[in-house]
Motif scaffolding. Structure first.
Motif, PDB file in Angstrom:
ATOM      1  N   ASP A 151      -5.401 -18.973  -7.123  1.00 36.75           N
ATOM      2  CA  ASP A 151      -4.911 -17.781  -7.646  1.00 36.75           C
ATOM      3  C   ASP A 151      -3.509 -17.710  -8.315  1.00 36.75           C
ATOM      4  OD1 ASP A 151      -7.234 -16.287  -7.568  1.00 36.75           O
ATOM      5  OD2 ASP A 151      -6.845 -15.157  -5.690  1.00 36.75           O
ATOM      6  N   ALA A 152      -2.624 -18.640  -7.510  1.00 38.66           N
ATOM      7  CA  ALA A 152      -1.414 -18.804  -8.285  1.00 38.66           C
ATOM      8  C   ALA A 152      -1.391 -19.206  -9.635  1.00 38.66           C
ATOM      9  CB  ALA A 152      -0.640 -19.689  -7.427  1.00 38.66           C
ATOM     10  N   ALA A 153      -2.159 -19.925 -10.059  1.00 31.25           N
ATOM     11  CA  ALA A 153      -2.361 -20.587 -11.381  1.00 31.25           C
ATOM     12  C   ALA A 153      -2.619 -19.394 -12.466  1.00 31.25           C
ATOM     13  CB  ALA A 153      -3.415 -21.688 -11.546  1.00 31.25           C
ATOM     14  N   LEU A 154      -3.643 -18.418 -11.909  1.00 31.50           N
ATOM     15  CA  LEU A 154      -3.731 -17.203 -12.484  1.00 31.50           C
ATOM     16  C   LEU A 154      -2.601 -16.661 -12.858  1.00 31.50           C
ATOM     17  CD1 LEU A 154      -5.840 -15.515 -14.247  1.00 31.50           C
ATOM     18  CD2 LEU A 154      -6.423 -14.516 -12.188  1.00 31.50           C
ATOM     19  N   VAL A 189       0.540 -11.976 -23.979  1.00 29.23           N
ATOM     20  CA  VAL A 189       0.083 -10.540 -23.886  1.00 29.23           C
ATOM     21  C   VAL A 189      -0.247 -10.474 -22.641  1.00 29.23           C
ATOM     22  CG1 VAL A 189      -1.428 -11.172 -26.101  1.00 29.23           C
ATOM     23  CG2 VAL A 189      -2.315 -11.900 -23.965  1.00 29.23           C
ATOM     24  N   MET A 190      -0.465  -8.872 -22.426  1.00 30.15           N
ATOM     25  CA  MET A 190      -0.575  -8.504 -20.943  1.00 30.15           C
ATOM     26  C   MET A 190      -2.111  -8.848 -20.450  1.00 30.15           C
ATOM     27  SD  MET A 190       1.160  -4.694 -21.685  1.00 30.15           S
ATOM     28  CE  MET A 190       2.505  -4.473 -22.410  1.00 30.15           C
ATOM     29  N   LEU A 191      -1.787  -9.793 -19.494  1.00 29.84           N
ATOM     30  CA  LEU A 191      -3.128 -10.333 -19.132  1.00 29.84           C
ATOM     31  C   LEU A 191      -3.451  -9.703 -17.512  1.00 29.84           C
ATOM     32  CD1 LEU A 191      -2.987 -14.223 -19.948  1.00 29.84           C
ATOM     33  CD2 LEU A 191      -4.468 -12.238 -20.791  1.00 29.84           C
ATOM     34  N   ASP A 192      -4.669  -9.730 -17.428  1.00 32.01           N
ATOM     35  CA  ASP A 192      -5.466  -9.549 -15.926  1.00 32.01           C
ATOM     36  C   ASP A 192      -6.823 -10.501 -16.207  1.00 32.01           C
ATOM     37  OD1 ASP A 192      -3.584  -7.674 -14.677  1.00 32.01           O
ATOM     38  OD2 ASP A 192      -4.435  -6.202 -16.339  1.00 32.01           O
ATOM     39  N   LYS A 211     -15.963  -6.506 -11.952  1.00 31.81           N
ATOM     40  CA  LYS A 211     -15.207  -5.424 -11.530  1.00 31.81           C
ATOM     41  C   LYS A 211     -13.952  -5.402 -10.760  1.00 31.81           C
ATOM     42  CE  LYS A 211     -20.143  -3.751 -10.240  1.00 31.81           C
ATOM     43  NZ  LYS A 211     -20.860  -3.407  -9.237  1.00 31.81           N
ATOM     44  N   ARG A 212     -13.556  -6.819 -10.378  1.00 33.72           N
ATOM     45  CA  ARG A 212     -12.512  -6.998  -9.779  1.00 33.72           C
ATOM     46  C   ARG A 212     -11.244  -6.903 -10.747  1.00 33.72           C
ATOM     47  NH1 ARG A 212     -16.211  -6.130  -6.105  1.00 33.72           N
ATOM     48  NH2 ARG A 212     -17.910  -7.452  -6.174  1.00 33.72           N
ATOM     49  N   VAL A 213     -11.481  -6.980 -11.697  1.00 41.37           N
ATOM     50  CA  VAL A 213     -10.204  -7.126 -12.909  1.00 41.37           C
ATOM     51  C   VAL A 213      -9.641  -5.621 -12.963  1.00 41.37           C
ATOM     52  CG1 VAL A 213      -9.497  -7.752 -15.219  1.00 41.37           C
ATOM     53  CG2 VAL A 213     -11.334  -8.931 -14.162  1.00 41.37           C
ATOM     54  N   THR A 214      -8.301  -5.864 -13.253  1.00 42.45           N
ATOM     55  CA  THR A 214      -7.730  -4.409 -13.236  1.00 42.45           C
ATOM     56  C   THR A 214      -8.040  -3.636 -14.548  1.00 42.45           C
ATOM     57  OG1 THR A 214      -5.730  -5.405 -12.476  1.00 42.45           O
ATOM     58  CG2 THR A 214      -5.296  -3.368 -13.561  1.00 42.45           C
ATOM     59  N   ASN A 249     -13.338 -19.137 -15.539  1.00 48.09           N
ATOM     60  CA  ASN A 249     -12.413 -18.013 -15.303  1.00 48.09           C
ATOM     61  C   ASN A 249     -12.804 -16.606 -16.461  1.00 48.09           C
ATOM     62  OD1 ASN A 249     -10.426 -18.170 -17.884  1.00 48.09           O
ATOM     63  ND2 ASN A 249     -10.104 -19.891 -17.204  1.00 48.09           N
ATOM     64  N   MET A 250     -12.401 -15.561 -16.034  1.00 43.21           N
ATOM     65  CA  MET A 250     -12.695 -14.443 -16.958  1.00 43.21           C
ATOM     66  C   MET A 250     -11.047 -13.624 -17.173  1.00 43.21           C
ATOM     67  SD  MET A 250     -16.190 -13.185 -15.325  1.00 43.21           S
ATOM     68  CE  MET A 250     -16.124 -11.488 -16.303  1.00 43.21           C
ATOM     69  N   VAL A 251     -10.530 -13.676 -18.241  1.00 36.29           N
ATOM     70  CA  VAL A 251      -9.317 -12.946 -18.584  1.00 36.29           C
ATOM     71  C   VAL A 251      -9.245 -11.860 -19.688  1.00 36.29           C
ATOM     72  CG1 VAL A 251      -6.875 -13.547 -19.263  1.00 36.29           C
ATOM     73  CG2 VAL A 251      -8.147 -15.217 -17.896  1.00 36.29           C
ATOM     74  N   VAL A 252      -8.557 -10.718 -19.313  1.00 32.21           N
ATOM     75  CA  VAL A 252      -8.694  -9.728 -20.109  1.00 32.21           C
ATOM     76  C   VAL A 252      -7.293  -9.492 -20.870  1.00 32.21           C
ATOM     77  CG1 VAL A 252      -8.924  -7.181 -20.210  1.00 32.21           C
ATOM     78  CG2 VAL A 252     -10.427  -8.611 -18.816  1.00 32.21           C
ATOM     79  N   SER A 253      -7.205  -9.472 -22.169  1.00 30.41           N
ATOM     80  CA  SER A 253      -5.808  -9.105 -22.849  1.00 30.41           C
ATOM     81  C   SER A 253      -5.906  -7.679 -23.094  1.00 30.41           C
ATOM     82  CB  SER A 253      -5.938 -10.071 -24.229  1.00 30.41           C
ATOM     83  OG  SER A 253      -6.164 -11.421 -23.945  1.00 30.41           O
ATOM     84  N   LYS A 254      -4.865  -7.209 -22.369  1.00 29.20           N
ATOM     85  CA  LYS A 254      -4.913  -5.658 -23.001  1.00 29.20           C
ATOM     86  C   LYS A 254      -4.136  -5.365 -24.141  1.00 29.20           C
ATOM     87  CE  LYS A 254      -6.497  -4.718 -18.680  1.00 29.20           C
ATOM     88  NZ  LYS A 254      -5.403  -4.354 -17.303  1.00 29.20           N
TER      89      LYS A 254
END
Length: 960
Positions: free
Chosen positions: A125-128, A137-140, A160-163, A214-219
């Motif tokens: 998780d440290a890498a994320l 960008v603002m990432l989660d 579901k676990r992503v902010t 991985n799954m990443v959301v750009s806000k």
């Protein structure tokens, strides 16, 4: 032959010797990052002094060293960075030791070595966190390691676990509470089409987590991203180049007391390949449909009619009960990387990965409810009245197959990747309903009926990705991608048979529950995406800067068809003694039979329900990342998109016919500005502005009129001019403002707070026809201007600050609060004022459709690496959301909160912890999925109610 034996023996001996020698060695692999930027470092020297051997990191920041078994100290060095020593690196014969998250820090005046132990480098998780901290960008997001800990089986469960992420209908991802129109999903950074003509976003339940890295959301938006999102863009990255040899298998099963081993489970006889997620042709539309003139009952047509009905159609129209078994799933994956011949320190490598997963799942609810309500007439009559109620039972059987295969070649400066993926999903559904229609409601005739409904949907997605990355002289990097996707979503042979009750008799009545029908829907879509990005590092204001520019092209085409077969009866007074759908197509009842039957079938093909559409979208962008002031990173960009949509189709009357005509054309510029003030190495303040767009889908920009046989609602395309709507649906433009404070610590800990504000020009919403009283019809329309603002809070904290006893416990959570307003159109405002109740004050603003007022995610986890025990309790909910906009006599419809509470427990066993057993409880609170109509001072009334039930699952996996 005898002369060959010595050579064969010698060759075998040499092969055995080389193999034995190779097996005596082990491998150390790792990834090295710039601790200040989060980027991987190319060319880092990685050395073992005793015995001396070394290599350098490649373009991905990765390295690989083959050494004899033992315990070593690695030395990492790079110009202008502090050297890093990694002690106690244990190497075993024939195995790979992986060291991830190796961060080099910029050098100080005194170059002192930084020393860490290999056993401490294990928190992926440290890498994320590093990625989030250093991103433009603002990432989660969520990593593969966290997905493994939680035990989620599909991408939609993990998301579901992503902010700020919520799930709609168990398939669709919404970000920051915004509807699917304002959220976007990409696969490996490329556009992929959705499989549902009713939605803009992709169905995420078809992605097994076994293929996800991985799954990443750009806000927020930067110029290198597509401009058609505003809530968030989720990118799914699939596995491509394994760090070590993997060979994993897993099996699992699940039990739901409401669903499994239930003798009342509803189903029907399908095809022989249903278990593979597709129909074998049993439900296929007949190839040779006679002309309508040959299907009209007459003595000359009797034989044609009888053969057509009995030979071309399965007679199954009734749902049947059957005992349901347990859910089960299985997966296998393997991969490795092979070193090829090359120069020392620049050894080319070939990586491969293959994954196969299979899942079978049951769903059943014997208390399903669909209903439609109206406002009552009169200013003092507050309570709503129902027009139709459907209650009964529905059984579903899901089959999902996922296949992924990939090859990747790379050396220190180049990487080329080929990935192919196939997803196949089939859903067989059977339902029995009691229908009650009220004559007291406006436009309703009043009747009681019994209905059997049989449904099948098969979805497929085939995606190919060819991706290259190349490092060139003078700090240039070239990245190119080509990705064709072929998708299909077919609903073959939807069957609805509804008997209208008439005392002790049962009949078919067009003015009541209607005649039996069969519907075939076919959707085929091709999506070809290509993009190229070129970036260069250079100094600006005595600080490092990156200029980036590129181009993208997306071509998408869709072919959609609906064919309906309607039953007719030569005897209009035909009655049945019982409402048994299995009686309708008995051979003796078919027209032309020796017993004098009277049932026949007439095709009903509506040209408005058949269309072809295509899109060409060409994009160019330029972006510059630089530091105008110390610690103030600035990303300034501009994107241009030329978007053209064409349509072939016609309206229901044939008065407006389009033949590949342009229905939407725009040339737009999308500016973006992102500011990141780096308070400290691990703390940022971010601010951003961007202009983005939301465009109508193919279906929305069409003449199609599509009936949902389950809920009995009708969708009308936005080109259809009706009521005060002119049939000119256009895109929505948004101005987005974001501000965020964030801080990151070790062990994946972080805390952040955000505020955001969005302006919407001509938002598109699903609006109900206010003048259609006899049917439930909806249409996408541009409504008044809109605004949205909100706050977002997130934290993840290890509990070791209380005591070292709690060092393996972690508490995390995120909260999104939003408020939205839509300025209603004048016609909507007047239609609401017409039915205003005493004491009610209709305003010119209302909530935005699809917008949740709040989203909450929380998790409490335990993870002990030494013992192999891990557990987690996870909670997710979103607030009451306006789903369908009412008007006139029709109230608004809202989706109610679903409080999702899930528990997972897993244990890794064995000396090397290669075997893992998982246990999960889903929907612990036994919540119900509900949607309701709401009106001033009236008790809320149900639109739909579904009981998913509580589920217990157990799984076993092993890594060889």
């Amino acid at each position: 032959m005898n002369k060959m034996k010595p050579f064969i023996i010698a060759a075998l001996f040499l092969l055995f010797t080389l193999t034995a020698h190779a097996q005596q060695k082990g491998t150390i692999r790792g990834t090295v990052y710039d601790g200040s930027t989060g980027e991987t470092l190319v060319g880092v020297s990685v050395v073992i002094k005793d015995p001396f051997t070394g290599t350098a990191t490649d373009l991905d920041g990765k390295f690989s060293l083959d050494v004899a078994p033992g315990t070593y100290t690695l030395q990492l060095s790079f110009i202008s960075f502090q050297p890093l020593n990694i002690e106690d690196v244990e190497v075993k014969a024939g195995e790979v030791t992986v060291l991830n998250n190796l961060n080099l820090t910029e050098s100080t005046v005194e170059l002192q070595d930084v020393v860490v132990t290999a056993s401490a480098i294990r928190n992926t998780d440290a890498a994320l966190n590093t990625l989030k901290a250093k991103s433009s960008v603002m990432l989660d997001g969520i990593s593969a390691a966290k997905i493994e800990l939680i035990g989620d089986g599909t991408a939609v469960e993990a998301a579901k676990r992503v902010t700020g992420v919520t799930i709609e209908d168990g398939k669709y991802i919404y970000v920051r509470g915004l509807g699917d129109r304002y959220s976007k999903t990409t696969l490996n950074g490329m556009d992929i089409p959705g499989l549902d003509p009713d939605r803009n976003s992709l169905q995420m339940d078809i992605f097994p987590t076994s293929i996800i890295d991985n799954m990443v959301v750009s806000k927020n938006f930067t110029a290198d991203l597509p401009a058609d999102f505003t809530g968030g863009l989720m990118n799914i990255t699939t596995k491509d180049f394994p760090d070590k040899k993997i060979f994993n298998i897993s099996v699992s099963t699940a039990y739901n007391p409401n669903v499994h081993f239930n003798p009342d489970y509803l189903t029907y006889d399908g095809g022989g390949t249903d278990f593979l997620g597709f129909d074998d042709g049993t439900r296929a539309l007949p190839d040779n449909i006679p002309p309508t003139t040959q299907l009209v009952p007459s003595s000359a047509n009797a034989e044609t009619i009888y053969n057509f009905v009995t030979k071309e159609f399965t007679p199954t129209l009734a749902a049947k009960t059957q005992n349901s078994l347990l859910d089960y799933s299985a997966s296998i994956s393997f991969g490795n990387q092979i070193e090829l011949t090359g120069n020392k320190g620049n050894v080319p490598r070939l990586g491969y990965i293959f994954s196969l997963s299979y899942k079978s799942k049951y769903k059943f609810d014997d208390e399903v409810l669909y209903a439609d309500f109206q406002k009552t007439l009169g200013e003092n009559n507050y309570e709503m009245i129902y027009s139709t109620r459907q209650s009964g039972a529905v059984g579903e059987r899901h089959h999902l197959i996922g296949i992924l295969g990939g090859l990747a070649y790379k050396n220190n400066l180049n990487k080329i990747q080929l990935t192919a993926m196939r997803l196949q999903n089939g859903i067989s559904s059977a339902g029995k309903f009691s229908i009650n229609n009220s004559s007291a409601a406006v436009g309703q005739s009043g009747y009681v009926a019994t209905s059997d409904q049989l449904f099948y949907n098969q979805r497929s997605l085939t995606n190919i990705l060819i991706h290259g990355t190349h490092l060139m002289g003078n700090d240039w990097e070239l990245d190119w991608r080509i990705s064709p996707t072929f998708s299909a979503s077919d609903d073959p042979d939807i069957r609805k048979t509804a008997f209208t009750h008439n005392g002790n008799e049962y009949l078919f009545s067009a003015g009541a529950a209607g005649f039996p029908s069969r519907i075939w829907r076919e959707l085929d879509e091709t999506n070809i995406s290509a993009k190229i990005d070129l970036s260069k590092e250079y100094p600006l204001f005595s600080q490092p800067a990156i200029v980036k520019f590129g181009a993208g092209y997306n071509f998408k085409t869709r072919d959609y068809k609906i064919t309906k077969m309607g039953y007719q009866f030569s005897d209009l007074n035909l009655t049945f003694n019982e409402p048994d759908a299995s009686l309708v197509l008995q051979p003796e009842r078919i027209y032309g039979s020796d017993q004098g039957g009277n049932t026949y079938i007439i095709p009903e093909i509506s040209p408005s329900n058949t269309y072809e559409s295509n899109v060409n979208n060409m994009a160019f962008y330029i972006s510059n990342e630089f530091y105008p002031l110390i610690r103030l990173k600035t990303i300034l960009g501009l994107r241009m998109e030329n978007y053209v949509m064409r349509h072939t189709g016609q309206d229901i009357n044939g008065s407006r016919i389009l033949d590949n005509d342009k229905v939407l054309e725009s040339l737009d510029f999308f500016p973006s500005l992102n500011l990141i003030y780096e308070v400290t190495e691990h703390q940022n303040i971010r601010a951003g502005y961007a202009r983005t767009v939301a465009r109508p889908s193919f279906k929305e920009l069409s003449f199609a009129q599509i009936i949902d046989p389950i809920s009995n609602t009708i969708f009308n395309g936005g080109l259809y001019a009706v009521e005060d709507w002119d049939g000119k649906l256009k895109e929505t433009y948004m101005n987005n403002y974001d501000l965020r404070w964030e801080i990151f610590w070790n062990k994946g800990q972080n805390i952040s707070a955000s505020v955001f504000y969005k302006q919407f020009d001509d938002p598109i919403e699903l609006v109900r026809f206010s003048t259609s009283y006899t049917s439930t019809e909806y249409q996408p329309r541009n409504v008044g201007e809109g605004t949205l603002y909100g706050v977002e809070l997130e934290f993840s904290k290890n509990l070791d600050f209380i005591s070292q006893v709690f060092q393996n416990f972690n508490l995390s959570g995120n909260l999104t609060l939003t408020h939205s307003e839509i300025d209603m159109t004048h016609s909507e405002y007047l239609s609401r004022k017409e039915f205003e109740k005493d004491g009610e004050n209709i305003k010119r603003t209302r909530d935005m459709a699809g917008q949740s007022p709040y989203v909450i995610n929380a998790g409490f986890t335990y993870n002990n690496y030494e013992t192999g025990w891990a557990a987690g309790l996870f909670y997710n909910v979103k607030g009451s959301t306006l789903t369908i906009v009412g008007g006139g006599v029709f109230p608004d419809m809202y989706t109610e909160p679903f409080h999702s509470l899930n528990f997972s427990l897993n244990k890794k066993m064995g000396k090397e912890k290669r075997t893992k057993i998982d246990f999960k409880i889903s929907n612990i609170l036994d919540e119900t999925q509900e949607s309701y109509f709401k009106s001033y001072k009236a008790q809320k009334q149900p639109y739909s109610i579904y009981h998913p039930g509580r589920e217990f699952s157990i799984g076993l996996s092993h890594s060889f």
